[in-house]
Design a protein around this motif. Structure first.
Motif, PDB file in Angstrom:
ATOM      1  N   ARG A   1       0.840  -1.203   0.000  1.00 47.16           N
ATOM      2  CA  ARG A   1       0.000   0.000   0.000  1.00 47.16           C
ATOM      3  C   ARG A   1       0.873   1.250   0.000  1.00 47.16           C
ATOM      4  NH1 ARG A   1      -4.415  -2.470   4.367  1.00 47.16           N
ATOM      5  NH2 ARG A   1      -4.935  -4.193   2.957  1.00 47.16           N
ATOM      6  N   PRO A   2       0.353   2.363  -0.542  1.00 45.57           N
ATOM      7  CA  PRO A   2       1.149   3.599  -0.545  1.00 45.57           C
ATOM      8  C   PRO A   2       1.607   3.985   0.865  1.00 45.57           C
ATOM      9  CG  PRO A   2      -0.809   3.846  -1.905  1.00 45.57           C
ATOM     10  CD  PRO A   2      -0.937   2.522  -1.226  1.00 45.57           C
ATOM     11  N   THR A   3       0.723   3.790   1.859  1.00 43.63           N
ATOM     12  CA  THR A   3       1.122   3.914   3.270  1.00 43.63           C
ATOM     13  C   THR A   3       0.458   2.735   3.981  1.00 43.63           C
ATOM     14  OG1 THR A   3      -0.768   5.398   3.606  1.00 43.63           O
ATOM     15  CG2 THR A   3       1.401   6.429   3.418  1.00 43.63           C
ATOM     16  N   ASP A   4       1.221   2.018   4.783  1.00 48.01           N
ATOM     17  CA  ASP A   4       0.645   0.830   5.438  1.00 48.01           C
ATOM     18  C   ASP A   4       0.744   0.965   6.957  1.00 48.01           C
ATOM     19  OD1 ASP A   4      -0.610  -1.613   5.628  1.00 48.01           O
ATOM     20  OD2 ASP A   4       1.160  -2.813   5.109  1.00 48.01           O
ATOM     21  N   VAL A   5      -0.220   0.381   7.616  1.00 48.96           N
ATOM     22  CA  VAL A   5      -0.284   0.367   9.076  1.00 48.96           C
ATOM     23  C   VAL A   5       0.325  -0.959   9.515  1.00 48.96           C
ATOM     24  CG1 VAL A   5      -1.914   0.293  11.002  1.00 48.96           C
ATOM     25  CG2 VAL A   5      -2.334   1.807   9.048  1.00 48.96           C
ATOM     26  N   VAL A   6       1.395  -0.926  10.300  1.00 46.77           N
ATOM     27  CA  VAL A   6       2.161  -2.165  10.468  1.00 46.77           C
ATOM     28  C   VAL A   6       2.308  -2.652  11.910  1.00 46.77           C
ATOM     29  CG1 VAL A   6       3.493  -1.848   8.352  1.00 46.77           C
ATOM     30  CG2 VAL A   6       4.353  -0.860  10.477  1.00 46.77           C
ATOM     31  N   ASN A   7       1.737  -1.926  12.875  1.00 48.68           N
ATOM     32  CA  ASN A   7       1.974  -2.357  14.257  1.00 48.68           C
ATOM     33  C   ASN A   7       0.751  -2.130  15.147  1.00 48.68           C
ATOM     34  OD1 ASN A   7       3.161  -3.263  16.581  1.00 48.68           O
ATOM     35  ND2 ASN A   7       4.713  -1.649  16.698  1.00 48.68           N
ATOM     36  N   LEU A   8      -0.294  -2.922  14.908  1.00 53.31           N
ATOM     37  CA  LEU A   8      -1.517  -2.758  15.705  1.00 53.31           C
ATOM     38  C   LEU A   8      -1.591  -3.801  16.811  1.00 53.31           C
ATOM     39  CD1 LEU A   8      -4.174  -1.919  12.958  1.00 53.31           C
ATOM     40  CD2 LEU A   8      -3.077  -0.358  14.578  1.00 53.31           C
ATOM     41  N   LEU A   9      -1.777  -3.314  18.022  1.00 52.12           N
ATOM     42  CA  LEU A   9      -1.969  -4.179  19.193  1.00 52.12           C
ATOM     43  C   LEU A   9      -2.873  -3.419  20.154  1.00 52.12           C
ATOM     44  CD1 LEU A   9      -1.248  -6.638  21.002  1.00 52.12           C
ATOM     45  CD2 LEU A   9       0.721  -5.335  21.823  1.00 52.12           C
ATOM     46  N   GLY A  10      -4.038  -4.002  20.443  1.00 49.65           N
ATOM     47  CA  GLY A  10      -5.014  -3.277  21.265  1.00 49.65           C
ATOM     48  C   GLY A  10      -4.910  -3.622  22.741  1.00 49.65           C
ATOM     49  N   ASP A  11      -5.317  -2.653  23.565  1.00 52.32           N
ATOM     50  CA  ASP A  11      -5.396  -2.881  25.009  1.00 52.32           C
ATOM     51  C   ASP A  11      -6.884  -2.893  25.399  1.00 52.32           C
ATOM     52  OD1 ASP A  11      -5.533  -2.780  27.713  1.00 52.32           O
ATOM     53  OD2 ASP A  11      -4.340  -0.949  27.952  1.00 52.32           O
ATOM     54  N   PRO A  12      -7.459  -4.097  25.589  1.00 52.69           N
ATOM     55  CA  PRO A  12      -8.897  -4.178  25.827  1.00 52.69           C
ATOM     56  C   PRO A  12      -9.295  -4.052  27.308  1.00 52.69           C
ATOM     57  CG  PRO A  12      -8.008  -6.377  25.553  1.00 52.69           C
ATOM     58  CD  PRO A  12      -6.834  -5.437  25.512  1.00 52.69           C
ATOM     59  N   SER A  13      -8.412  -3.491  28.158  1.00 58.20           N
ATOM     60  CA  SER A  13      -8.681  -3.456  29.611  1.00 58.20           C
ATOM     61  C   SER A  13     -10.021  -2.800  29.947  1.00 58.20           C
ATOM     62  CB  SER A  13      -7.592  -2.680  30.350  1.00 58.20           C
ATOM     63  OG  SER A  13      -6.343  -3.158  29.998  1.00 58.20           O
ATOM     64  N   LYS A  14     -10.322  -1.679  29.279  1.00 61.37           N
ATOM     65  CA  LYS A  14     -11.560  -0.954  29.633  1.00 61.37           C
ATOM     66  C   LYS A  14     -12.803  -1.821  29.325  1.00 61.37           C
ATOM     67  CE  LYS A  14     -14.241   3.231  28.790  1.00 61.37           C
ATOM     68  NZ  LYS A  14     -14.526   4.364  27.889  1.00 61.37           N
ATOM     69  N   ALA A  15     -12.804  -2.472  28.159  1.00 56.19           N
ATOM     70  CA  ALA A  15     -13.956  -3.314  27.789  1.00 56.19           C
ATOM     71  C   ALA A  15     -14.093  -4.486  28.756  1.00 56.19           C
ATOM     72  CB  ALA A  15     -13.787  -3.829  26.367  1.00 56.19           C
ATOM     73  N   LYS A  16     -12.944  -5.004  29.197  1.00 53.10           N
ATOM     74  CA  LYS A  16     -12.930  -6.132  30.132  1.00 53.10           C
ATOM     75  C   LYS A  16     -13.531  -5.690  31.469  1.00 53.10           C
ATOM     76  CE  LYS A  16      -9.308  -9.367  31.211  1.00 53.10           C
ATOM     77  NZ  LYS A  16      -7.863  -9.612  31.132  1.00 53.10           N
ATOM     78  N   ARG A  17     -13.044  -4.547  31.925  1.00 53.94           N
ATOM     79  CA  ARG A  17     -13.432  -4.033  33.248  1.00 53.94           C
ATOM     80  C   ARG A  17     -14.887  -3.547  33.267  1.00 53.94           C
ATOM     81  NH1 ARG A  17      -9.649  -0.392  33.225  1.00 53.94           N
ATOM     82  NH2 ARG A  17     -11.019   1.343  32.687  1.00 53.94           N
ATOM     83  N   GLU A  18     -15.256  -2.721  32.275  1.00 52.85           N
ATOM     84  CA  GLU A  18     -16.557  -2.046  32.348  1.00 52.85           C
ATOM     85  C   GLU A  18     -17.690  -2.772  31.635  1.00 52.85           C
ATOM     86  OE1 GLU A  18     -16.546   2.171  31.786  1.00 52.85           O
ATOM     87  OE2 GLU A  18     -14.529   2.352  32.634  1.00 52.85           O
ATOM     88  N   LEU A  19     -17.345  -3.608  30.653  1.00 51.28           N
ATOM     89  CA  LEU A  19     -18.409  -4.338  29.945  1.00 51.28           C
ATOM     90  C   LEU A  19     -18.443  -5.807  30.364  1.00 51.28           C
ATOM     91  CD1 LEU A  19     -17.845  -2.980  26.286  1.00 51.28           C
ATOM     92  CD2 LEU A  19     -19.457  -2.119  27.995  1.00 51.28           C
ATOM     93  N   GLY A  20     -17.411  -6.238  31.100  1.00 50.57           N
ATOM     94  CA  GLY A  20     -17.341  -7.633  31.528  1.00 50.57           C
ATOM     95  C   GLY A  20     -17.090  -8.558  30.349  1.00 50.57           C
ATOM     96  N   TRP A  21     -16.441  -8.034  29.310  1.00 49.94           N
ATOM     97  CA  TRP A  21     -16.213  -8.822  28.086  1.00 49.94           C
ATOM     98  C   TRP A  21     -14.891  -9.581  28.175  1.00 49.94           C
ATOM     99  CZ3 TRP A  21     -12.737  -7.874  23.715  1.00 49.94           C
ATOM    100  CH2 TRP A  21     -13.008  -8.694  22.617  1.00 49.94           C
ATOM    101  N   ASN A  22     -14.903 -10.821  27.694  1.00 53.27           N
ATOM    102  CA  ASN A  22     -13.692 -11.644  27.719  1.00 53.27           C
ATOM    103  C   ASN A  22     -13.001 -11.609  26.351  1.00 53.27           C
ATOM    104  OD1 ASN A  22     -11.723 -13.583  27.863  1.00 53.27           O
ATOM    105  ND2 ASN A  22     -13.141 -15.327  27.992  1.00 53.27           N
ATOM    106  N   PRO A  23     -11.851 -10.920  26.242  1.00 56.62           N
ATOM    107  CA  PRO A  23     -11.181 -10.798  24.934  1.00 56.62           C
ATOM    108  C   PRO A  23     -10.551 -12.096  24.451  1.00 56.62           C
ATOM    109  CG  PRO A  23     -10.020  -9.505  26.624  1.00 56.62           C
ATOM    110  CD  PRO A  23     -11.127 -10.220  27.316  1.00 56.62           C
ATOM    111  N   GLN A  24     -10.454 -13.098  25.312  1.00 59.49           N
ATOM    112  CA  GLN A  24      -9.771 -14.351  24.938  1.00 59.49           C
ATOM    113  C   GLN A  24     -10.747 -15.485  24.636  1.00 59.49           C
ATOM    114  OE1 GLN A  24      -6.671 -14.055  24.489  1.00 59.49           O
ATOM    115  NE2 GLN A  24      -6.287 -12.153  25.591  1.00 59.49           N
ATOM    116  N   THR A  25     -12.006 -15.187  24.362  1.00 57.56           N
ATOM    117  CA  THR A  25     -12.985 -16.263  24.137  1.00 57.56           C
ATOM    118  C   THR A  25     -12.499 -17.216  23.038  1.00 57.56           C
ATOM    119  OG1 THR A  25     -14.698 -14.688  24.719  1.00 57.56           O
ATOM    120  CG2 THR A  25     -15.447 -16.728  23.687  1.00 57.56           C
ATOM    121  N   THR A  26     -12.054 -16.650  21.932  1.00 58.32           N
ATOM    122  CA  THR A  26     -11.498 -17.474  20.845  1.00 58.32           C
ATOM    123  C   THR A  26     -10.040 -17.053  20.647  1.00 58.32           C
ATOM    124  OG1 THR A  26     -13.689 -17.450  19.815  1.00 58.32           O
ATOM    125  CG2 THR A  26     -11.850 -18.207  18.434  1.00 58.32           C
ATOM    126  N   SER A  27      -9.117 -18.003  20.766  1.00 61.86           N
ATOM    127  CA  SER A  27      -7.692 -17.663  20.639  1.00 61.86           C
ATOM    128  C   SER A  27      -7.319 -17.515  19.158  1.00 61.86           C
ATOM    129  CB  SER A  27      -6.826 -18.752  21.267  1.00 61.86           C
ATOM    130  OG  SER A  27      -6.927 -19.923  20.475  1.00 61.86           O
TER     131      SER A  27
END
Ligand code: NAP
Ligand code: F7E
Length: 376
Positions: free
Chosen positions: A310-336
């Motif tokens: 791509r003319p410009t590419d996004v190459v280093n995405l890693l999310g921090d799901p702490s807020k969703a885990k804490r406030e929504l009670g969501w489990n980010p590891q349901t499917t590995s």
């Protein structure tokens, strides 16, 4: 009383899973479809004609169609998932992407206000990790500065800010889910994960020789779409309208995805060369595959093509799901990650075999047709 939801982008990967999720919760689900020369909507065909699931023609680029539809459906919740969602395509069609992905969000907000539903209708906006673009920190959270790096991301940034603006200006319950890449058996076939799982299946079954990819070093935080649609709903059930990062918190490269996908298709890869010269070579085959025609040890089955850079590419995405885990009670590891790759390859191995069977039937039909000279 059953709640009513309106989904834009209902025919897409996420729209189809979200429809199933909301129907199971007892919602009345309405979806927007646009006119196409092909009437078959693969991802939602199994839902069409079932009670509580309704489709309407409208378009994100047509304000009046949205105003009329929102007035007719009177939704309690709108999930705005419709978008030109392919980053590389946004370089080829930047104006269309801006119209649908940026101004389209404004049209939805105005359709709600025009129908005086701003105090009763909650709105979910499909935001994206692409907003972080040329990343300014790793991992990325709700407080990480944005640096969009494609026409798609710039359009989505407008969507993010206009949602925030209407929340503050008009006290509307509208929020963005900043979702990191999520994939599935229903993922579009030109996104890198699905392109790889389909190619691995075809190569294993002797139907394709080589898979051409772009940047193998690109890093993504890949989750399972079915797990992520639950979050869209949770965000709208939260007591206050807020934005959330939805991610797994685990990162892999495109090369790692390919290695694992080929492994599940029965092919062990080794990598040789660098950059544009890099190749994925067959190191080993499972015994069932080695007896097949086609692929053999030493074959180059993955190569790099500049067409997919791509003319410009996004190459280093890693999310921090702490807020969703804490406030929504969501489990980010349901499917590995490992389960995700396996389920996609398993699906595509069956699909490729079934497509072959369907092609065989077509060949027989064609042969009969030619023999009988039906058109004469
Ligand atoms: P997708 O499979 O590409 O689906 C896009 C949907 O938008 C399709 O239903 C498409 O309809 C519809 N659409 C496009 N242009 C339209 C228009 N002018 N009017 C009405 N509908 C239109 O995308 P997805 O993966 O499900 O993603 C859903 C949303 O989340 C998108 O907004 C995407 O940008 C965003 N997102 C996705 C990811 C991800 O990893 N999947 C991550 C972050 C954010 P047709 O079927 O008619 O083309
Ligand atoms: O690319 C690299 C490519 O197209 C992922 C959309 O759902 O997620 C998606 O956007 C990475 C990029 O997804 C090929 O350069 C290498 O670095 O699968 P993708 P995306 O661009 O991350 C975000 C969160 C969204 O919001 C979007 O709507 O893989 N890559 N070789 C390749 N990518 C493609 N497509 N094809 C290749 O051959």
């Amino acid at each position: 009383m059953a709640k009513t939801a309106l989904i834009t982008g209902v025919t897409g990967q996420d729209g189809s899973y979200l429809s199933e999720f909301l129907l199971a919760k007892g919602y009345e689900v309405h979806g927007i479809i646009r006119r196409s020369s092909v009437d078959y909507r693969e991802r939602i065909a199994h839902l069409e004609g079932t009670p509580h699931f309704h489709l309407h023609y409208a378009d994100m680029s047509d304000s009046m169609s949205l105003v009329k539809l929102v007035g007719k459906v009177m939704p309690d919740e709108i999930y705005n998932l419709a978008a030109q969602s392919h980053v590389q395509v946004s370089f080829d069609a930047p104006e269309f992407t801006a119209d649908v992905d940026a101004v389209g969000v404004l049209r939805v907000l105005e359709a709600v206000r025009t129908n005086h539903l701003e105090k009763t209708c909650k709105i979910y906006q499909a935001s994206t990790s692409e907003l972080y673009g040329k990343v300014e920190e790793v991992p990325q959270s709700e407080t990480t500065p944005f640096h969009p790096y494609s026409p798609y991301a710039v359009a989505k940034l407008y969507g993010y800010w206009i949602i925030k603006e209407y929340r503050e200006a008009y006290d509307m319950f509208c929020c963005s889910g900043i979702l990191f890449n999520h994939e599935s058996e229903r993922r579009g076939e030109t996104f890198v994960t699905r392109k790889i799982t389909l190619a691995a299946a075809r190569i294993a079954q002797g139907k394709q020789k080589c898979l051409y990819l772009g940047n193998l070093d690109s890093l993504r935080d890949w989750g399972y779409a079915k797990d992520y649609v639950e979050c869209m709903w949770l965000i709208l059930q939260h007591k206050t309208p807020e934005d959330f990062v939805i991610a797994t918190g685990v990162q892999h490269s495109v090369r790692e995805f390919a290695t694992l996908a080929f492994h599940h298709a029965g092919i062990e890869l080794r990598w040789e060369g660098q950059g544009i010269e890099e190749k994925g070579i067959v190191e080993n085959l499972t015994p069932t595959l080695s007896s097949r025609e086609g692929v053999k040890v030493g074959d180059v089955v993955v190569a790099v093509s500049p067409d997919f850079y791509r003319p410009t590419d996004v190459v280093n995405l890693l999310g921090d799901p702490s807020k969703a885990k804490r406030e929504l009670g969501w489990n980010p590891q349901t499917t590995s990650f490992e389960q995700l790759v396996e389920l996609m390859v398993t699906h595509d191995m069956k699909k490729v075999a079934a497509d072959d069977a369907a092609a065989e039937v077509r060949k027989v039909n064609l042969a009969e047709f030619l023999e009988k000279g039906i058109d004469k």
